[in-house]
Design a protein around this motif. Structure first.
Motif, short mmCIF file in Angstrom:
data_model
loop_
_atom_site.label_atom_id
_atom_site.label_comp_id
_atom_site.label_asym_id
_atom_site.label_seq_id
_atom_site.Cartn_x
_atom_site.Cartn_y
_atom_site.Cartn_z
N ILE A 396 0.85 -1.19 0.00
CA ILE A 396 0.00 0.00 0.00
C ILE A 396 0.89 1.24 0.00
N ILE A 397 0.43 2.26 -0.72
CA ILE A 397 1.24 3.47 -0.88
C ILE A 397 0.32 4.69 -0.99
N GLN A 398 0.81 5.84 -0.56
CA GLN A 398 0.05 7.08 -0.80
C GLN A 398 0.50 7.63 -2.15
N TRP A 399 -0.45 7.96 -3.00
CA TRP A 399 -0.10 8.46 -4.34
C TRP A 399 -1.18 9.36 -4.89
N ASP A 400 -0.90 9.87 -6.08
CA ASP A 400 -1.86 10.72 -6.78
C ASP A 400 -2.49 9.87 -7.88
N ILE A 401 -3.80 9.71 -7.83
CA ILE A 401 -4.50 8.86 -8.79
C ILE A 401 -4.23 9.29 -10.23
N CYS A 402 -4.00 10.57 -10.45
CA CYS A 402 -3.79 11.06 -11.83
C CYS A 402 -2.34 10.96 -12.28
N ASN A 403 -1.47 10.50 -11.41
CA ASN A 403 -0.04 10.40 -11.75
C ASN A 403 0.56 9.21 -11.00
N LEU A 404 0.15 8.02 -11.38
CA LEU A 404 0.52 6.82 -10.64
C LEU A 404 1.97 6.42 -10.90
#
Length: 507
Positions: A396-404
């Motif tokens: 699991i990771i924190q990320w930006d859905i529009c810039n995976l």
């Protein structure tokens, strides 16, 4: 719920010695009713066929299936992943003729109690109960042995403190037990079918029990008697839950529960108790279809993997249905780019351990909750004596859905619950978010073989976004589901052979 028969002993005794006498319940068959997420009845039927070898009949009352199993197959019934609640069917009436006059209709329901074949279903209930007691004993033993290891989690809270408040929210949010009225139909539920008193003190969201029969005492002298360990007869406590859908009935569900419950009390000399009951009798009325059953689950099975809830935690049974739609194969890489508290990837990693699961969210609190849920699951796995598993195939990771941070074309399956724009986000934001999400998902998904199962209630916005993405995504099946009373859809998409641009022009 119908529980494992494999390690069955006579009710109230310790574990059966091996080798022992013939299994309890040998030769006893049961017709099991199961509530499932609406829209996923076929998925549940396929799972029953695959795992139990039984054919299912899908009810006209959405969100229910029925199948027959030998009583010794109850443990396997418990392990089904697509069902919320289980009950044993006492009798089913496909075309019950209700009298037009209310008093007559209710009198007929009262009279019905004496005519029903209670004996075998009550044996199944007793067997189920004895299994449940053993399971609880094992659970307590495991909890005690692991008590010294209990530490505060990263949030500085004790494990499961989120559960009470958020679990209540989640029950409210995901409370649809499968009753979705057809247009113009009147639907009522008395006694909260969707959630039951849990063994571990889960919150119990239930309707006011106005319609219950009055408490009475007496000795339980008929089928289904409970015995205490000293051997004296225990008076069983019960309640009746009526779940009614249709607009042609002259009575309310409260009235049906009250009068049917009064007759049950008189017939068995049980004591009515709306909260601390042993037996829950179900009276399901859907137009002219009447099913009488006895509950085998105290709380919905969908709460199996999640201990830290968020405002929109998806039920595990719905997560399983979405994953199953995509037909995961060994070595597939499965991604949930908007994982919230992790219901989908945790279900995926548990059920498809030969795949690799990656989950992420842009909300740090959601990522933290999901990580806590993974920790809880690992602890649970450790406490299973037979378990040799050292971990689960999930990151699991924190990320930006529009810039995976994933390579183009590297993902086989995407399964996610998209923001509805109600409890999370807004409909206005979805008009920008959905096209951006679909573009980025198209980039990471393998051309030709990649697929996605996406859940949303914002169908208009999704349809518009998808219409612009026809070169990347082709729409397959659509499954209409009820999520906490919201009419939502799961869209199964297939990735076209079109290559995605490495550079995202919108970014």
């Amino acid at each position: 719920m119908a529980e494992p028969e494999a390690d069955t002993a006579t009710a109230g005794q310790g574990p059966a010695p091996a080798p022992g006498p013939p299994e309890e319940g040998a030769g006893l068959a049961a017709v099991i009713g199961a509530t499932v997420p609406t829209g996923f009845e076929l998925t549940a039927a396929e799972e029953v066929q695959e795992k139990l070898g039984s054919a299912s009949r899908i009810s006209r009352d959405r969100g229910k299936i029925y199948f027959e199993v030998p009583a010794r197959g109850l443990p396997q019934v418990h392990r089904l992943r697509s069902v919320d609640n289980l009950f044993v069917v006492v009798q089913e009436f496909k075309d019950y003729q209700f009298k037009e006059n209310k008093e007559d209709a209710l009198k007929d329901l009262e009279d019905l109690v004496k005519k029903l074949p209670w004996t075998d279903p009550l044996k199944v209930w007793e067997l189920n109960n004895s299994l449940k007691k053993k399971k609880t004993k094992r659970k307590k033993h495991n909890l005690q042995s692991g008590a010294s290891k209990e530490k505060l989690n990263e949030d500085g809270e004790e494990e499961g403190t989120d559960q009470k408040d958020a679990g209540k929210r989640e029950d409210c949010a995901q409370n649809a037990a499968g009753v979705e009225p057809a247009s113009g139909q009147d639907t009522e539920e008395t006694q909260g079918v969707a959630s039951r008193n849990g063994e571990e003190g889960e919150d119990n969201e239930q309707s006011d029990a106005k319609g219950e029969s009055q408490a009475g005492s007496g000795s339980a002298s008929q089928a289904g008697d409970g015995k205490t360990s000293e051997g004296e007869v225990k008076v069983l406590k019960f309640r009746v839950t009526c779940n009614r859908a249709g607009d042609k009935h002259s009575f309310t569900s409260n009235e049906a529960a009250r009068d049917f419950g009064g007759a049950v009390q008189e017939h068995f000399q049980w004591k009515a108790d709306m909260t601390n009951f042993d037996v829950e009798v179900l009276l399901n009325i859907h137009n002219n279809e009447v099913v009488v059953g006895i509950a085998l689950t105290e709380e919905s099975l969908h709460r199996r993997n999640i201990t830290h809830f968020g405002p929109t935690t998806l039920r595990s049974t719905l997560a399983y249905g979405m994953l199953r739609l995509c037909d995961p194969q060994p070595t597939d890489i499965i991604v949930d780019p908007m994982c919230g508290t992790g219901a989908i990837p945790i279900e995926g990693a548990t059920e498809w351990p030969s795949c690799y699961h990656i989950a992420g969210d842009n909300n740090p609190q959601a990522v933290k909750r999901a990580a806590n849920n993974i920790c809880s699951l690992l602890k649970k796995n450790e406490s299973k004596e037979s378990s040799t598993s050292l971990g689960i195939p999930l990151d699991i990771i924190q990320w930006d859905i529009c810039n995976l941070p994933l390579r183009t074309g590297s993902v086989d399956i995407i399964v996610t619950d998209m923001p509805f724009g109600k409890r999370i986000g807004s409909k206005k934001k979805n008009w920008d978010l959905y096209p951006a999400c679909l573009t980025e998902m198209g980039r990471i998904c393998t051309p030709g073989t990649g697929r996605a199962a996406l859940l949303t209630q914002d169908k208009k916005c999704f349809a518009k976004a998808l219409s612009r993405m026809g070169h990347i995504w082709r729409k397959g099946q659509t499954v209409w589901v009820n999520v906490g009373g919201l009419h939502a859809a799961v869209y199964l998409l297939k990735r076209t052979w079109e290559r995605a641009e490495e550079k995202r022009s919108f970014w």
